[in-house]
Motif scaffolding. Structure first.
Motif, PDB file in Angstrom:
ATOM      1  N   ARG A   1       0.856  -1.190   0.000  1.00  0.00           N
ATOM      2  CA  ARG A   1       0.000   0.000   0.000  1.00  0.00           C
ATOM      3  C   ARG A   1       0.887   1.234   0.000  1.00  0.00           C
ATOM      4  N   TYR A   2       0.476   2.255  -0.778  1.00  0.00           N
ATOM      5  CA  TYR A   2       1.334   3.423  -0.945  1.00  0.00           C
ATOM      6  C   TYR A   2       0.520   4.651  -1.299  1.00  0.00           C
ATOM      7  N   LYS A   3       1.132   5.817  -1.108  1.00  0.00           N
ATOM      8  CA  LYS A   3       0.490   7.093  -1.429  1.00  0.00           C
ATOM      9  C   LYS A   3       1.582   8.128  -1.630  1.00  0.00           C
ATOM     10  N   ASP A   4       1.518   8.833  -2.762  1.00  0.00           N
ATOM     11  CA  ASP A   4       2.598   9.769  -3.064  1.00  0.00           C
ATOM     12  C   ASP A   4       2.184  10.648  -4.243  1.00  0.00           C
ATOM     13  N   VAL A   5       3.065  11.571  -4.592  1.00  0.00           N
ATOM     14  CA  VAL A   5       2.917  12.414  -5.773  1.00  0.00           C
ATOM     15  C   VAL A   5       3.966  11.945  -6.774  1.00  0.00           C
ATOM     16  N   PRO A   6       3.585  11.159  -7.769  1.00  0.00           N
ATOM     17  CA  PRO A   6       4.589  10.517  -8.621  1.00  0.00           C
ATOM     18  C   PRO A   6       5.452  11.481  -9.421  1.00  0.00           C
ATOM     19  N   SER A   7       4.917  12.633  -9.800  1.00  0.00           N
ATOM     20  CA  SER A   7       5.720  13.574 -10.582  1.00  0.00           C
ATOM     21  C   SER A   7       6.878  14.148  -9.778  1.00  0.00           C
ATOM     22  N   ALA A   8       6.815  14.017  -8.450  1.00  0.00           N
ATOM     23  CA  ALA A   8       7.890  14.528  -7.594  1.00  0.00           C
ATOM     24  C   ALA A   8       9.004  13.509  -7.378  1.00  0.00           C
ATOM     25  N   ALA A   9       8.788  12.282  -7.802  1.00  0.00           N
ATOM     26  CA  ALA A   9       9.769  11.217  -7.599  1.00  0.00           C
ATOM     27  C   ALA A   9      10.686  11.100  -8.810  1.00  0.00           C
ATOM     28  N   THR A  10      11.975  10.887  -8.552  1.00  0.00           N
ATOM     29  CA  THR A  10      12.929  10.729  -9.643  1.00  0.00           C
ATOM     30  C   THR A  10      13.785   9.492  -9.413  1.00  0.00           C
ATOM     31  N   LEU A  11      14.335   8.986 -10.498  1.00  0.00           N
ATOM     32  CA  LEU A  11      15.267   7.867 -10.474  1.00  0.00           C
ATOM     33  C   LEU A  11      16.371   8.202 -11.465  1.00  0.00           C
ATOM     34  N   TYR A  12      17.604   8.275 -10.974  1.00  0.00           N
ATOM     35  CA  TYR A  12      18.733   8.684 -11.815  1.00  0.00           C
ATOM     36  C   TYR A  12      18.464  10.034 -12.476  1.00  0.00           C
ATOM     37  N   ASP A  13      17.893  10.962 -11.695  1.00  0.00           N
ATOM     38  CA  ASP A  13      17.564  12.316 -12.161  1.00  0.00           C
ATOM     39  C   ASP A  13      16.583  12.309 -13.338  1.00  0.00           C
ATOM     40  N   TYR A  14      15.732  11.328 -13.354  1.00  0.00           N
ATOM     41  CA  TYR A  14      14.789  11.157 -14.461  1.00  0.00           C
ATOM     42  C   TYR A  14      13.424  10.796 -13.889  1.00  0.00           C
ATOM     43  N   SER A  15      12.366  11.220 -14.587  1.00  0.00           N
ATOM     44  CA  SER A  15      11.018  10.814 -14.202  1.00  0.00           C
ATOM     45  C   SER A  15      10.258  10.341 -15.435  1.00  0.00           C
ATOM     46  N   ALA A  16       9.633   9.182 -15.321  1.00  0.00           N
ATOM     47  CA  ALA A  16       8.800   8.660 -16.401  1.00  0.00           C
ATOM     48  C   ALA A  16       7.358   9.111 -16.261  1.00  0.00           C
ATOM     49  N   TRP A  17       7.043   9.770 -15.148  1.00  0.00           N
ATOM     50  CA  TRP A  17       5.679  10.252 -14.926  1.00  0.00           C
ATOM     51  C   TRP A  17       5.584  11.683 -15.448  1.00  0.00           C
ATOM     52  N   HIS A  18       4.707  11.896 -16.425  1.00  0.00           N
ATOM     53  CA  HIS A  18       4.559  13.206 -17.047  1.00  0.00           C
ATOM     54  C   HIS A  18       3.239  13.821 -16.604  1.00  0.00           C
ATOM     55  N   ARG A  19       3.319  14.929 -15.921  1.00  0.00           N
ATOM     56  CA  ARG A  19       2.113  15.665 -15.548  1.00  0.00           C
ATOM     57  C   ARG A  19       1.526  16.326 -16.792  1.00  0.00           C
TER      58      ARG A  19
ATOM     59  N   GLY B   1       8.131   4.743 -20.091  1.00  0.00           N
ATOM     60  CA  GLY B   1       9.564   4.944 -20.156  1.00  0.00           C
ATOM     61  C   GLY B   1      10.300   3.642 -20.383  1.00  0.00           C
ATOM     62  N   GLU B   2      11.483   3.735 -20.967  1.00  0.00           N
ATOM     63  CA  GLU B   2      12.333   2.592 -21.231  1.00  0.00           C
ATOM     64  C   GLU B   2      13.782   3.001 -20.958  1.00  0.00           C
ATOM     65  N   PRO B   3      14.521   2.248 -20.172  1.00  0.00           N
ATOM     66  CA  PRO B   3      14.196   0.943 -19.599  1.00  0.00           C
ATOM     67  C   PRO B   3      13.423   1.007 -18.281  1.00  0.00           C
ATOM     68  N   TYR B   4      13.257   2.232 -17.732  1.00  0.00           N
ATOM     69  CA  TYR B   4      12.519   2.374 -16.477  1.00  0.00           C
ATOM     70  C   TYR B   4      11.239   3.162 -16.724  1.00  0.00           C
ATOM     71  N   GLY B   5      10.129   2.744 -16.140  1.00  0.00           N
ATOM     72  CA  GLY B   5       8.876   3.464 -16.253  1.00  0.00           C
ATOM     73  C   GLY B   5       7.870   3.027 -15.219  1.00  0.00           C
ATOM     74  N   SER B   6       7.799   1.737 -14.982  1.00  0.00           N
ATOM     75  CA  SER B   6       6.760   1.190 -14.111  1.00  0.00           C
ATOM     76  C   SER B   6       6.962   1.521 -12.644  1.00  0.00           C
TER      77      SER B   6
END
Length: 505
Positions: A128-146, A155-160
């Motif tokens: 179970r989770y709750k967050d604002v996905p556009s605020a999260a990054t991985l390797y200075d990148y975000s696959a979530w587009h507001r 995103g490829e190779p990361y997105g899910s």
């Protein structure tokens, strides 16, 4: 029909005693599957068979609340295991019991179950989770587009990892149920088939199902306001296309391209065999992108792809991935040629079909276009390295490799290979070496020279992918650097279709 499992008291005691309290012999699962390019992608110690993702999303605040249930089986004795995820977690259950959890690294969710898990154990994990996905990054990148009316993730190779916890490597494919609740008037688009949409108390829940194995990076989610078109191709494939309502001047060109999906998927099936999934379609969201991603059954197209008008070539490219990349997925990221070389070559075939340049003319032009000292020849399509995973040579030289293969084995055998591979390997994973072995089996000859020259050797091959020995001799006699052959009419569209790749020129 479900059967009730009846276990005697003695059997239950023996099962309990089989896992001692000390958990001797139980170890934490690895924080990656060991991919040579992306060592922390995915996780060791288990395999997922199904994801059940239930979300609630508020477009006004970009707040995502979710519960993901994962069905998996352990492949070793586990005291702890990891999932890949970047959002804030509130609770984890393993087989119905609360589990402790912590985060580490860039995307690791470390889970310690109340009881250790023996090898071969079916496991149900609830997160179970709750967050604002556009605020999260991985390797200075975000696959979530507001977007102005919601959000889109691909995103490829990361997105899910921006919207559900998972085993994030294409070697572990699974089936999916995606259920998302949004305010009335907002829509949800995902992979597979829309099974239902019901409204209550100001909210609408959309339920999507993909019942064929799917890699995590090929999952997508789009929330917003869309114009939706539905149809069935002449060969019976259901089509579901969705367009953001605020695409502006790119809207007409996008529709003129994506609305040909049914025609094009049927045309490709003549080359690749029966379409492998239960639906097909495209999604054009309002995001600042000129790229595309072959998300399974529901391709994401950036509106910028259509800034110069319609482009069926890019639709052909992404649809070809449904066979090459989605149904038959790479085993390691170094095998990316199995995805991109074939999708690029599908564009060559479409060019032939449209009388805008044959595959041979395109290969000749590409070979002549880049002089021997050009950076283009410094990437090996069969093992490009992580920094060049999506480099232009993987696509274009990868397609040239297929033309060289075609010339070597002849058209009849080549097209048997092209159709036989996704049929024999359907829903599985493979390496470049697996494909070479398959091509050698069908052709009855060694193909080591072709694969080594075009996929695994740096530098410009001495001779282009010419169709026969006489042509090869003529090509060798010509100056290797000089006037280009006439540019095929389709060349610019093929370039535009790959415009997301910065080093393509």
């Amino acid at each position: 029909m479900r059967k009730r499992l009846i276990v005697s008291a003695a059997s239950a005691l023996s099962l309990f005693l089989a896992v001692p309290a000390s958990a001797s012999g139980f170890q934490p699962g690895a924080d990656g599957v060991g991919d040579p390019y992306l060592p922390t992608a995915g996780n060791g110690g288990y395999r997922v068979s199904h994801y059940d993702i239930r979300l609630k999303y508020q477009p006004a605040t970009d707040e995502l609340e979710g519960t993901t249930t994962i069905l998996a089986t352990t492949t070793e004795n586990l005291s702890r295991f990891n999932l890949d995820f970047v959002l804030k977690v509130s609770e984890v259950l393993v087989n119905g019991r609360p589990a402790t959890f912590a985060t580490s690294g860039d995307q690791e969710l470390e889970i310690t179950p109340a009881r250790p898990l023996p090898k071969g154990t079916p496991v149900t994990v609830v997160v179970r989770y709750k967050d604002v996905p556009s605020a999260a990054t991985l390797y200075d990148y975000s696959a979530w587009h507001r977007t102005p009316d919601g959000g889109v993730v691909s995103g490829e190779p990361y997105g899910s990892t921006w919207w559900f916890p998972n085993n994030d490597h294409p070697s572990n494919k699974a089936t999916y149920d995606v259920s998302v609740m949004v305010p009335n008037g907002t829509q949800v688009v995902s992979n597979g088939v829309l099974t239902s949409a019901t409204s209550q108390a100001g909210w609408t829940r959309f339920n999507w199902r993909e019942n064929k194995p799917q890699a995590t990076y090929l999952t997508t989610l789009a929330i917003g306001k869309f114009d939706v078109t539905q149809d069935t191709s002449s060969k019976g494939v259901p089509i579901y296309n969705a367009y953001s309502k605020d695409l502006g001047e790119d809207a007409a060109a996008a529709r003129a391209s994506v609305e040909r999906t049914g025609e094009l998927v049927d045309w490709l099936s003549d080359y690749f065999g029966a379409y492998p999934f239960s639906s097909v379609g495209g999604l054009v969201p309002n995001i600042p992108s000129s790229g595309a991603l072959e998300t399974q059954t529901r391709i994401v197209y950036g509106p910028g792809l259509f800034a110069d008008g319609s482009n069926t070539s890019v639709v052909v490219h992404e649809l070809a991935h449904q066979w090459y990349g989605d149904s038959v997925s790479l085993s390691r990221w170094s095998d990316i040629w199995l995805n991109e070389g074939f999708a690029e070559y599908a564009q060559f075939l479409w060019s032939e079909h449209e009388n805008e340049g044959t595959a041979q003319e395109l290969a000749d032009y590409a070979y002549a276009r880049y002089p021997a000292d050009h950076v283009f020849w410094t990437v090996k399509p069969g093992d490009p390295g992580v920094d060049h995973l999506f480099a232009w040579p993987v696509y274009l030289r990868g397609a040239m490799a297929l033309q060289a293969l075609r010339n070597t084995v002849g058209d009849e055998t080549f097209f048997r290979i092209l159709k036989g591979w996704p049929t024999e390997r359907r829903y599985g994973n493979a390496t470049v070496q697996d494909f070479q072995a398959f091509a050698e089996r069908l052709s009855g000859r060694s193909l080591a020279d072709v694969f080594t020259t075009w996929l695994f050797t740096l530098g410009k091959p001495a001779v282009g992918p010419v169709p026969n020995a006489a042509a090869a001799a003529a090509a060798t006699a010509r100056p290797s650097e000089g006037a280009l052959p006439a540019e095929p009419k389709s060349w610019k569209k093929i370039q535009d279709a790959s415009s997301v790749h910065a080093d393509r020129k």
